[in-house]
Structures are given as C-alpha cells and as structure tokens.
Design an enzyme around this catalytic site. Structure first.
Site, PDB file in Angstrom:
ATOM      1  N   GLU A 293       0.843  -1.191   0.000  1.00 38.18           N
ATOM      2  CA  GLU A 293       0.000   0.000   0.000  1.00 38.18           C
ATOM      3  C   GLU A 293       0.889   1.257   0.000  1.00 38.18           C
ATOM      4  OE1 GLU A 293      -2.766   0.355   3.262  1.00 38.18           O
ATOM      5  OE2 GLU A 293      -3.693   2.128   2.375  1.00 38.18           O
TER       6      GLU A 293
ATOM      7  N   ALA B 183       2.338  -0.128  10.721  1.00 41.24           N
ATOM      8  CA  ALA B 183       2.026  -1.519  10.432  1.00 41.24           C
ATOM      9  C   ALA B 183       1.172  -1.571   9.178  1.00 41.24           C
ATOM     10  CB  ALA B 183       1.253  -2.145  11.593  1.00 41.24           C
TER      11      ALA B 183
ATOM     12  N   GLU C  17      -5.010  -2.654  12.924  1.00 43.72           N
ATOM     13  CA  GLU C  17      -4.773  -3.526  11.750  1.00 43.72           C
ATOM     14  C   GLU C  17      -5.782  -4.662  11.728  1.00 43.72           C
ATOM     15  OE1 GLU C  17      -2.974  -1.998   9.802  1.00 43.72           O
ATOM     16  OE2 GLU C  17      -1.925  -0.727  11.241  1.00 43.72           O
TER      17      GLU C  17
ATOM     18  N   HIS D 241      -9.105  -3.524  10.375  1.00 39.97           N
ATOM     19  CA  HIS D 241      -9.099  -3.359   8.914  1.00 39.97           C
ATOM     20  C   HIS D 241      -9.613  -4.611   8.206  1.00 39.97           C
ATOM     21  CE1 HIS D 241      -7.574   0.503   7.764  1.00 39.97           C
ATOM     22  NE2 HIS D 241      -6.381   0.371   8.315  1.00 39.97           N
TER      23      HIS D 241
ATOM     24  N   GLU E 249      -9.541   4.348   6.533  1.00 42.18           N
ATOM     25  CA  GLU E 249      -8.652   4.817   7.602  1.00 42.18           C
ATOM     26  C   GLU E 249      -9.395   5.616   8.677  1.00 42.18           C
ATOM     27  OE1 GLU E 249      -6.099   3.405   8.091  1.00 42.18           O
ATOM     28  OE2 GLU E 249      -5.409   2.667   6.146  1.00 42.18           O
TER      29      GLU E 249
HETATM   30  N1  B3K Z   1      -2.796   1.066   5.729  1.00 42.89           N
HETATM   31  C1  B3K Z   1      -1.474   1.209   6.269  1.00 42.89           C
HETATM   32  C2  B3K Z   1      -0.771   2.447   5.831  1.00 42.89           C
HETATM   33  C3  B3K Z   1      -0.098   2.358   4.536  1.00 42.89           C
HETATM   34  C4  B3K Z   1       0.755   3.579   4.280  1.00 42.89           C
HETATM   35  C5  B3K Z   1       1.306   3.606   2.917  1.00 42.89           C
HETATM   36  N2  B3K Z   1       2.224   4.708   2.736  1.00 42.89           N
HETATM   37  C6  B3K Z   1      -1.463   1.133   7.749  1.00 42.89           C
HETATM   38  C7  B3K Z   1      -2.730   1.481   8.415  1.00 42.89           C
HETATM   39  O1  B3K Z   1      -3.264   2.551   8.310  1.00 42.89           O
HETATM   40  O2  B3K Z   1      -3.254   0.624   9.061  1.00 42.89           O
HETATM   41 ZN    ZN Z   2      -5.183   1.946   8.847  1.00 42.57          ZN
END
Ligand code: B3K
Ligand code: ZN
Length: 870
Positions: free
Chosen positions: A122, A262, A298, A301, A320
């Site tokens: 990502e 993370a 995490e 998510h 996010e």
């Molecule tokens: N989704 C990732 C972040 C990715 C950052 C890319 N530069 C972590 C998080 O927000 O959980």
């Molecule tokens: Zn996140």
C-alpha cells in the site's frame, strides 16, 4: 525529475477495463535477483481496450498470452507501464520479472529488512513487484508460492492459508491460497527466521483461528502483549460491531525496517517491531498502549478495509478514518476513555489544524493527488475519525451500528466510496446527511464564534453561533458544515443545570449547527447559565468563545464532561500565554488557577491521569496554532515561563504527587498507569528547580530504582528537557545500559531531539554519527529527525541552523527513501507563517530543495505546493 510528476484527480475516476479473476505468483527469492512469475486469468470488460499494466523498477524477462510468448512489437514499455494493445476477451497472461529486494532502500515493494524478505504494497508498491493493475478496485483471488533457501528462511509466509510445501536441496517452497478476492495493495509475503508465539481464538461462529506472532530471535517474551491485544481486539470486534474473523490463521510479523506503523495485509499483518515488542523494562506504558491500539487497528481493517475496500485512493478515509474511530473506541472501552479523548483532541488541535492551515490542506477525501503516499495524513486518518465520530454522535450508538450493519451487508466483497458509507448511515438512520457530506468535500478548520444573551425578565437564554471556514488552496468558497456540538450547562456556583430548547421536552445535550449563523433559544432559564460547548470535543473545530475566568472556574467545579473541564484549564493557560506574548510581559498565573490545580492534586478521588493532563500546559506547537504569524521566540519564552511558574507555585503538591508512585511496581493497569503519568508529569516540572537537592535525589532515585521504562525514561526526559545538571550523567548511564537495544535507544535520541534547549541542532548533528543512529532505518530517523521537527524553538532558531540541517537531511533521503524524506518535510511547509527572518531563510532552503536533480514525486508535490501557493 526531468519532467514534473502528474497529478491525478478524484473526479477523473473511471472503472477498470479488465478483471483479474485469479493471480498466481511464484517467487524465487534471492537478494539481488528475485524472479517473480505472475500468472493471471484476465477478462476484458471493455471491448478493444488495451491492457495497461503498472510496473516500476522491474526487469521484464518474459511475457506470454495463453502460452504464446509475445514478440517485442506486440507490447510497449515505459518507465511506469507495460502496454499490450491487442488482447483476447479472456486469457491467461504470464509475466516474468526480475527484482532486487536487497537493493530496495525505499522499503516499498519487496525488500529486505535485516535478513528478512518482506513486502509493503500500500498504496502503490505492488507495481514494484510485478506488472499488474495496481489499483484498489481490481480484486483478485491470490495464490502465492514462496521459494527460498531453507537455512536462512525457515518460515515462508503469504496471505491466506498454507496449501502445499515442497523441498528441493537447500531450498524449500510453501504455497498459500487466499480465498478472499483482494486488491494488490493487500498482498504480502515474508521469508525469514523468527521466534514464534502461538495462541488460538474461537470465533462466535465457532471457527478456530490459529494466531501467530513472529519476532526476531530472542524476543519471544516481548511478544506477549501483542498477542493479548490481538485476542482482545478479536473479542471486542465481535461484541461491539458484530464482526467476525474469516480465515483459519492470523499472522503478525515484526520487522525492524518499516516506513510506518504496520500494514493490514490480509491474514498476514506486517508490523514495525516498535508496535509489537513490549516488556516493562524496555517499553513505556505509552508503548504498551500504542501496541494495543495498532494491533487493534490492523485487525479491525479486516472488515473496514479488506472485506470492504476503497474504490480509488481518494477514498482512503473510507477505511482509515473509520478504522481509527474503531481503534479509538477499542482503546477507550478497554482503558481510559476520558484520557484518550483528550489526547486525541490534542492531536487534532496541534497537528491537524496545522495541516488544515497550510499549503497541503486537503479534505478528508482529497480531490487531487500527485504522490498517494503523501496523503496518509492526520487529516485523512484523525480528522477522518472525527467525522465518523460526529456521525456516531448524530445517530447514537444503536443507529450507528445499524448503519454499519447495512454498510457491510451492501458492500461486502466490494471496492466502494465514502459516499457509499454515508448513504448506508443515512438509509439506516433516516437522518438527512446531505449537508454533513461537506465534511468529506471541504478542507479547512471551521471557526465557530459564540455570543450569548440572557434575559432575566423573560427567563430566556439565546445562544448565537456563527461558523466560517477560511479558504484553503484550491477552495476559496466554503459552505456551512453540519456541526454537532455537545453541550452542558452549569450555574455560576458550579451546579449542573438542565436547559430546554424552545419547544423541546427533553433537556438539550446536542446542538446541531447547520446555518452560517444560528440562534438557539432556551426557555425557563432561571439564571444565566455557564455554557460548556463542544463537550467530548464533539467536532474538529475551533471554538471562539471569550469569557471571564469565573466561567471557566464554574465549568471546572461543576462540569461533568472531562474534556470540558480539561479544556477550561487549557483556556486559562492559553489566556496567560497570549497576554505574555502580546504584551511582551512575564507570564502571570492567577491565584484562582493555582487554587484549581492545588485542589485537584489534593483530591483523593481525582484521577491521577486527569491531573497529569491538567498540569500539562499547551506545547509550543499547540500555542503556535493560535497565530497567523508565529512569534516563535515569544511563544517559547512564554511556555517555558509558564512551566517554571507552575513548578514554583506547586512545588510541594508536585512532590507529594510524585511520592505516590510505587517505584517498585511494574503492574500495568489503568490505575498504575495513571499514577506513573502523574508522577512523570510532576517530575518534569520539579526538574525545572535544579537548586533543590531533594529533587535531584528524586530524579536519580526514579532513574535508578526502577526496572521500568516508563519511570526510567520519565526521569531521563525530565532531566534532559529541563537541562538539569544531572542530565548528561543520566544520558551516559542510559546509553551504557541500553546500547544495542535499538528501540530503547530511539527514546534516548528523541529525548535529546525534543529538548527546548539552545544548541540542540549541533547536538543532533553529532548524534547522526552515533552508533545508535542509522540513516537507513525509518525508526531511527523518526526518533532523531522527525522528533526534532516538532521542537518549535530549535527548528526555527533565528540562526537558520535548523533549516539547513533538516533540508540537507531531506536531500540525502530523497534518493534512498522518499517516503521518509517527505514526512520530515511537512513541518517545514509553514514558512509563510514565520517571522520575516526565518521566513527568508527557510524559503531559500526550500527553493534549493526544489532544484535538486531527480527530486522524488513525494517531495516535489509538497515543495511545489508550498512555494507556489498564496
Ligand atoms: N494502511 C497502512 C498504511 C499504509 C501507508 C502507505 N504509505 C497502515 C494502516 O493505516 O493501518
Ligand atoms: Zn489503517
């Protein structure tokens, strides 16, 4: 850059022309020559469309459609794409590429972290692994085979469940299958040697899930808290959100080289070791809490991000903002809700307001992006979470959960937009959220000003609220927001009062401000109330409500809401600081404020953590948000005077508070954490009184007695920030004790970088040569350099040395790790808000950065935005 990187616009979205049904990946891992074989089952959705695959830094070895190798005139290549103009309706495409993981210092794509192969995809890192449709709305079922030498890489991991193993000579291979279609950004693989902590969790659907945490050899005891946090998170998500885990295995791997906290890759989270490893001798209480929160984040998510993902990257806050809201609620339900809420509000006011007031201001759903990695911001994350929280406030928990359930039911397995989320909330609740959507489209921090009229004769109380939002780059005109303001009322003597809006039969707890100006009329009010507005920090706004000290004192005495009581004290600090800055006079604390703090500290029923927060005066950075042009020196002088004045006026109370801490205990629960918080805060004030021998003894006692990092580091930081005579002795002892423990030494670096002491720049310069520092490791850079960028007085020192040093560092990192370089640049974008002298020096540094050959898009975007914006 020979040519400027191009911007992408949200409104230019168009759906993909191809679907990739399945993706079979085969990795033959090697330090500098990793072969990636990528076999895709592709369907063309738009007749005649040419296939344009993303790819960067790839060496193409072979390309075949349905088994036939393509000749060079059948495709074309640029530095960013592979284009195949004529493809069948449905076909198998095989792409073979070569990549160089050990040479990949950007830590994006496939790279090596201290002997471990790992990935970070990502936002757009998968294209550094193979040619692909690297966009979040292309969902595919992945099967991954990882092949590597067995001795160095006994563990071979990828997303999903393991399905096959294979051994041949010195090498072995494991195949993984992930049944859930996912975008490429959620792909992960890991190969390395670890210690493994295992546990299990039985879901509410009776699925037995194997839980695994992989850490560096020797670190097993430090993984326990992460495992416990994971189990808590799984349970909590079932109970509060009715969301259940969906695979048979959940893996977390801790690596030492990682650009951020993370990554939520499906079934295989990869973590910065900072957010996994914790034991009480090496981690502070805050570290423990951070581990719990990031592990939770995490994990959450898995539903908000993975099962339901983003249609395009402009929608990032869809996953996010929502997931930060969820992790905040998780931490609050498990621990100290009020303390967390205040800390979250502080982040918004200090860092998000700054972003909103600067050249990179963007809505939580941005409209224009050059480098996506630049948009993992406090706006998208934290303000995004505040927007979700406002929905929660407007809907209430029960309707909000119905909205969540509808969102999941409608969109499971899809890549969707913020609009889809709001629509689900709207449909489930029946609420009109048309105007609420402005929070998604408009940048900038709304200001709400307040006037009030009490009419004793009619017993009416009128509250007039006026909102306005300053223009931000690209958005001159702002429409009014729909702002929920939680309220509570107290009498002048500090008793709670219930007020009714005209016509309402229930006492008012939430005011909904929708108009540019709106009058709220209350009836049967028998004395002028003291109005506590913005309880629980119910909206990410600036409230401008000038009122006498007596009213703040009434809120402190009789208010129910912890945020409002805390904020009342902060407003009194702000008042004293503003006067000192404006009049160039000494900071004066009123006896009433001192009395409030004395009373709180003496109250045996008060929460020590809340007392710690009450004592913490606004930081220099927080105060700077109050000024269009930041009077750097005056702010730093005023804040340091305020700290000293408090230390002097409260010395005996602070000493007593400090004595409440049990230096021998490592227990980790809200009550012991709270006591240590207060103890450390008290000590940080006491350290400002160097001539007192008992304080010197206290510092040493706490530093030495404790086998507890919260206490040891608390003493170190107090001494260093106060420039106490024993600071250098403690620094030396600490380094001697913890040499080689990189995460602990990061604290040592950060304490020095954040000290409000002149000469800090040259100290930091020297520290870049210390063995504890490493230009290749993001954690070291964040600890020393990013910490320094928040040291207002030293970064913006009138000599310009701070700018010179930081821009040189950013130039150095431009080639090796542009993502990290870009993070360091943000605090330097506010040059227009600085006094003339600093403005000129910083501007010329920024201009020289803009001319750097091969400037990465990450830096190009920010530096151009700040130099061209007016
Ligand atoms: N989704 C990732 C972040 C990715 C950052 C890319 N530069 C972590 C998080 O927000 O959980
Ligand atoms: Zn996140």
């Amino acid at each position: 850059m020979s040519h400027s990187p191009e911007a992408k616009y949200r409104l230019n979205y168009s759906a993909p022309n191809f679907k990739i049904h399945t993706t079979e990946l085969n990795f033959h891992l090697d330090d500098h020559h990793t072969e990636v074989l990528n076999r895709m089952d592709i369907e063309c959705l738009t007749e005649g469309a040419s296939l344009e695959l993303d790819g960067e830094n790839l060496q193409l070895v072979a390309l075949a459609i349905n088994g036939r190798v393509l000749s060079e005139d059948e495709y074309s290549q640029t530095d960013k794409q592979l284009i195949i103009p004529n493809v069948p309706e449905r076909f198998e495409l095989v792409v073979e590429t070569l990549i160089d993981p050990a040479g990949n210092t950007s830590l994006e794509g496939l790279y090596k972290s201290a002997g471990t192969f790992c990935t970070q995809c990502e936002a757009e890192g998968f294209r550094k692994i193979t040619y692909y449709l690297d966009r979040p709305d292309v969902l595919s079922v992945f099967t991954t085979t990882v092949n590597a030498t067995k001795a160095e890489h006994p563990y071979l991991l990828a997303n999903g469940n393991p399905t096959a193993e294979h051994q041949s000579g010195e090498r072995h291979a494991v195949t993984w299958h992930d049944p859930h279609p996912k975008p490429a950004y959620l792909f992960a693989l890991v190969a390395g040697d670890f210690d493994l902590l295992e546990d299990s969790f039985t879901t509410q659907e009776n699925r037995e899930v194997l839980l695994q945490v992989f850490v560096d050899k020797g670190n097993l005891p430090r993984a326990k808290h992460a495992m416990a946090s994971l189990i808590n998170a799984m349970k909590w998500d079932e109970t509060r959100f009715n969301l259940t885990y969906d695979l048979d295995i959940y893996m977390i791997v801790a690596v030492d080289f990682f650009n951020m906290g993370a990554m939520e890759n499906k079934g295989l989270n990869i973590f910065n070791s900072k957010y996994v490893l914790a034991d009480s001798s090496t981690a502070t209480d805050q570290d423990f809490l951070n581990v719990e929160s990031v592990i939770g984040h995490e994990y959450f998510h898995n539903w908000t991000g993975n099962r339901i993902t983003c249609r395009d990257w402009f929608q990032l806050s869809l996953k996010e903002g929502l997931t930060v809201f969820r992790d905040q609620e998780f931490s609050a339900d498990l621990g100290m809700r009020a303390v967390n809420r205040i800390q979250d509000a502080r982040i918004i006011r200090t860092h998000q307001f700054e972003e909103d007031a600067g050249p990179m201001a963007h809505p939580i759903r941005p409209d224009r992006v050059v480098e996506m990695n630049n948009f993992y911001t406090v706006t998208v994350y934290n303000k995004g979470a505040e927007v979700i929280r406002m929905l929660h406030t407007l809907l209430g928990e029960s309707k909000f959960q119905q909205g969540m359930a509808l969102y999941v039911q409608r969109h499971d397995g899809e890549a969707v937009t913020c609009e889809d989320f709001v629509k689900a909330m709207e449909d489930a609740s029946g609420l009109d959220l048309v105007q609420f959507r402005n929070w998604y489209s408009q940048a900038g921090t709304p200001r709400v000003t307040v006037t009030e009229t009490y009419n004793a004769e009619n017993q009416t109380y009128l509250l007039t609220l006026t909102q306005s939002t300053p223009a931000t780059p690209g958005q001159q005109v702002k429409h009014p927001f729909h702002i929920p303001l939680r309220v509570e009322f107290v009498s002048n003597s500090g008793e709670p009062m219930a007020l009714h809006l005209l016509g309402a039969d229930k006492p008012t707890t939430i005011l909904e401000l929708r108009e540019q100006q709106q009058v709220f009329e209350f009836h049967n009010v028998n004395e002028k109330p003291v109005t506590g507005l913005l309880a629980d920090f119910s909206a990410p706004i600036r409230l401008e409500f000038t009122r006498p000290e007596t009213e703040y004192l009434a809120i402190i005495a009789g208010g129910n809401d912890p945020f409002l009581r805390w904020d009342a004290v902060q407003q009194l600090y702000f008042g004293a600081l503003h006067t000192a800055v404006a009049d160039n006079s000494a900071v004066a604390l009123t006896p009433a404020l001192i009395a409030v703090l004395q009373k709180a500290l003496a109250d045996e029923n008060s929460d020590p953590a809340m007392n710690a927060l009450l004592l913490q005066v606004p930081s220099e950075e927080a105060l700077s948000q109050e000024y269009d042009i930041i009077p750097v020196e005056a702010i730093c002088r005023a804040v340091s005077e305020l700290r000293l004045a408090l230390a002097k006026s409260l010395q005996s109370e602070l000493m007593q508070a400090w004595q409440q801490v049990d230096l021998g205990s490592n227990a980790l629960n809200s009550s012991t954490i709270a006591k240590r918080m207060l103890g450390n805060t008290a000590l940080s004030f006491l350290a400002l009184l160097p001539e007192d021998a008992s304080i010197q003894r206290a510092l040493k006692a706490q530093f030495k007695a404790a086998n507890n990092m919260t206490l040891q580091f608390g003493a170190l930081q107090a001494a260093v920030h106060a420039n106490h005579p024993i600071a250098s002795e403690l620094l030396t002892d600490f380094a001697g004790q913890w040499q080689g423990e990189t995460l602990v030494m990061d604290k040592w670096l950060a304490a020095q970088a954040t000290a409000p002491i002149s000469g800090t720049v040259s100290k930091i310069q020297k520290l870049t040569e210390h063995s504890a520092f490493n230009w290749g490791n993001p954690n070291r850079i964040y600890s020393l350099l990013a910490s320094f960028t928040h040291n207002l007085g030293q970064l913006h020192h009138s000599s310009g040395a701070g700018y010179e040093f930081m821009i040189a560092a950013i130039k150095r990192l431009n080639a090796s790790n542009p993502q990290v370089a870009s993070r360091l640049l943000s605090p330097l974008l506010k040059w227009r808000r600085l006094p003339e002298n600093q403005q000129a020096m910083l501007k010329s540094q920024l201009v020289s950065l803009s001319k750097l050959p091969n400037l990465a898009p990450d830096l190009y975007e920010k530096v151009n935005q700040t130099l061209t914006d007016n």
